[in-house]
Every structure is written in structure tokens, then in C-alpha cells.
Design an enzyme around this catalytic site. Structure first.
Site, PDB file in Angstrom:
ATOM      1  N   CYS A  75      -5.027   3.776  40.057  1.00  0.00           N
ATOM      2  CA  CYS A  75      -4.622   2.383  39.821  1.00  0.00           C
ATOM      3  C   CYS A  75      -4.955   1.519  41.029  1.00  0.00           C
ATOM      4  CB  CYS A  75      -3.119   2.297  39.546  1.00  0.00           C
ATOM      5  SG  CYS A  75      -2.684   2.727  37.880  1.00  0.00           S
ATOM      6  N   HIS A  76      -5.438   0.318  40.747  1.00  0.00           N
ATOM      7  CA  HIS A  76      -5.735  -0.644  41.809  1.00  0.00           C
ATOM      8  C   HIS A  76      -4.449  -1.341  42.240  1.00  0.00           C
ATOM      9  CE1 HIS A  76      -9.635  -0.160  39.825  1.00  0.00           C
ATOM     10  NE2 HIS A  76     -10.168  -0.502  40.984  1.00  0.00           N
ATOM     11  N   MET A 112      -0.402  -0.141  33.248  1.00  0.00           N
ATOM     12  CA  MET A 112       0.232   0.956  33.981  1.00  0.00           C
ATOM     13  C   MET A 112       1.456   0.479  34.746  1.00  0.00           C
ATOM     14  SD  MET A 112      -1.340   3.502  32.910  1.00  0.00           S
ATOM     15  CE  MET A 112      -0.354   4.644  33.857  1.00  0.00           C
ATOM     16  N   GLU A 113       1.431  -0.752  35.228  1.00  0.00           N
ATOM     17  CA  GLU A 113       2.581  -1.301  35.937  1.00  0.00           C
ATOM     18  C   GLU A 113       3.764  -1.452  34.991  1.00  0.00           C
ATOM     19  OE1 GLU A 113      -0.807  -1.755  38.500  1.00  0.00           O
ATOM     20  OE2 GLU A 113      -0.568  -2.136  36.375  1.00  0.00           O
ATOM     21  N   ASP A 127      19.319   9.425  36.500  1.00  0.00           N
ATOM     22  CA  ASP A 127      19.810   9.860  37.810  1.00  0.00           C
ATOM     23  C   ASP A 127      21.263   9.446  38.032  1.00  0.00           C
ATOM     24  OD1 ASP A 127      19.657  10.814  40.584  1.00  0.00           O
ATOM     25  OD2 ASP A 127      19.723   8.679  41.074  1.00  0.00           O
TER      26      ASP A 127
END
Length: 157
Positions: A75-76, A112-113, A127
Site C-alpha cells: 500500500c502507498h 485498503m484504508e 480486545d
């Protein structure tokens, strides 16, 4: 079909986007976490020992989107201009759906972000509540829509 992340020797590479035009890019992703009634109630009532779960998940989703290029190898790094989150409650199913929208002006997309933001946000919920319910299920992490770039517009439904 030739994969753009592999060179002629089949070695991984980061795609060269220097010749691409800067355009407006936007992507929305979502995912769902299912849990026990007890865990759902703790989140709804803000009584989790680790603090406000949904608020923390929102911050984590934003951080996850911003850090995507550091954890996804090809990824950039992007200058993101907007990250928006929404959480939908499904009371009957004891579930929360996290929706993340990311926007930038750039040479490559922000899918992707958005997906990373959703993943990290949902993992944060897990969590913070795992002491109550280790059987929680994270599922259906999908790209809902994207706009901009050469491939144009995509809408899941």
C-alpha cells in the site's frame, strides 16, 4: 491476468503510480462483530472495565485507516482528507456493524484504508471485551463502495 505487484521475475514490488492523475478517491467498508448478550449489554451500558468500547473502537478505526501503508506491504502512503465512522447496533442479534468511509485526493484508491479501519476497529472491540466473551465472531468485512480512479465506481448493492 498479470498481477501488478509482481515484476517479470515474480518478485514483489510496489506499483509505480507516478504517472497517474490525482483524482478524488473515496471508499466505504463495513464489518460486523457478534457477541453474547452479556458482552453486548456491557458495551451498551458503558460498563466495560477497559473503558468506553465503541468510542475507543471509533478512534482505533481512524488510526487503523491512517496506518494502513505501515501494515499492508504494497500500500502507498496516502494523505487522507477524511475518515468517517458509523456504528449500527443490532440488538436482537447482539451485534455491532462498523462502517468506515475514507477520502483523499490522490493517485491511488483508499479501499485498503477503509477495510483496515473496519478491521482494526472491530478487533479493538474484541480486545476490550474478550474477558467477558471469547467466542465473539468478526465477520463480513467487505468493501461497500468506491469512487474515483481508472476503474470508476463500485457499489456492492
Amino acid at each position: 491476468m498479470k498481477l501488478s505487484h509482481l515484476d517479470e521475475k515474480n518478485h514483489p514490488k510496489m506499483v509505480d503510480v507516478s504517472d497517474k492523475n490525482i483524482t478524488s478517491r473515496m471508499a466505504t467498508a463495513s464489518g460486523v462483530i457478534y457477541m453474547s448478550q452479556e458482552a453486548f449489554d456491557v458495551i451498551k451500558n458503558n460498563t466495560a472495565k477497559k473503558g468506553p468500547v465503541l468510542q475507543t473502537a471509533i478512534v482505533a478505526a481512524i488510526m487503523g485507516a491512517k496506518k494502513t501503508s505501515e501494515i499492508i506491504p504494497m500500500c502507498h502512503p496516502l494523505m487522507l482528507s477524511k475518515i468517517e465512522t458509523d456504528i449500527v447496533e443490532f440488538v436482537k442479534e447482539c451485534a455491532f456493524k462498523l462502517i468506515v468511509t475514507v477520502k483523499c485526493e490522490g493517485k491511488t484508491g483508499v479501499e485498503m484504508e477503509a477495510l483496515s479501519g473496519v478491521s482494526i476497529g472491530l478487533l479493538t472491540i474484541y480486545d476490550m471485551i474478550k474477558a467477558i466473551d471469547k467466542s465473539m465472531r468478526i465477520t463480513d468485512i467487505v468493501l461497500e463502495s468506491k469512487e474515483g480512479g481508472k476503474s470508476g465506481k463500485f457499489v456492492r448493492y
